[in-house]
Design a protein around this motif. Sequence first.
Motif, PDB file in Angstrom:
ATOM      1  N   VAL A   1       0.840  -1.202   0.000  1.00  0.00           N
ATOM      2  CA  VAL A   1       0.000   0.000   0.000  1.00  0.00           C
ATOM      3  C   VAL A   1       0.873   1.248   0.000  1.00  0.00           C
ATOM      4  N   ILE A   2       1.929   1.248   0.794  1.00  0.00           N
ATOM      5  CA  ILE A   2       2.842   2.393   0.856  1.00  0.00           C
ATOM      6  C   ILE A   2       3.486   2.630  -0.504  1.00  0.00           C
ATOM      7  N   ILE A   3       4.012   1.581  -1.106  1.00  0.00           N
ATOM      8  CA  ILE A   3       4.695   1.709  -2.394  1.00  0.00           C
ATOM      9  C   ILE A   3       3.726   2.138  -3.491  1.00  0.00           C
ATOM     10  N   LYS A   4       2.545   1.541  -3.546  1.00  0.00           N
ATOM     11  CA  LYS A   4       1.560   1.916  -4.571  1.00  0.00           C
ATOM     12  C   LYS A   4       1.130   3.368  -4.413  1.00  0.00           C
ATOM     13  N   THR A   5       0.917   3.802  -3.183  1.00  0.00           N
ATOM     14  CA  THR A   5       0.504   5.189  -2.949  1.00  0.00           C
ATOM     15  C   THR A   5       1.572   6.155  -3.437  1.00  0.00           C
ATOM     16  N   LEU A   6       2.827   5.888  -3.105  1.00  0.00           N
ATOM     17  CA  LEU A   6       3.913   6.765  -3.541  1.00  0.00           C
ATOM     18  C   LEU A   6       4.082   6.727  -5.059  1.00  0.00           C
TER      19      LEU A   6
END
Length: 96
Positions: free
Chosen positions: A48-53
């Motif tokens: 989720v963190i990587i996709k959001t960034l």
Amino acid sequence: MSQINKTACAGTLESSDIMIFVEKDGKGIEVDLKSTVGKQFGDQIKAVIIKTLTDLGATDVKVIANDRGALDCTIKARVQAAYYRAIDCADYKRGA
């Protein structure tokens, strides 16, 4: 694409929340995660963190995340807030 100008954070260490720190890094997107539910959901939290960034257009970011059981929507919101603070986004400051 916006450039990170400073280290920034968002969130709390309360139950069901996550504290996110973002800072400039020249190695792509790197996530350092500490989580009370890391064994069960660590891969999902990182995703989720990587996709959001990635959706925000970030490329060289180090994330330090301290999770206390946050839901995906909370993780996304905290990452967005920390990133916008780090790039000094004028729209974010105005609440747009």
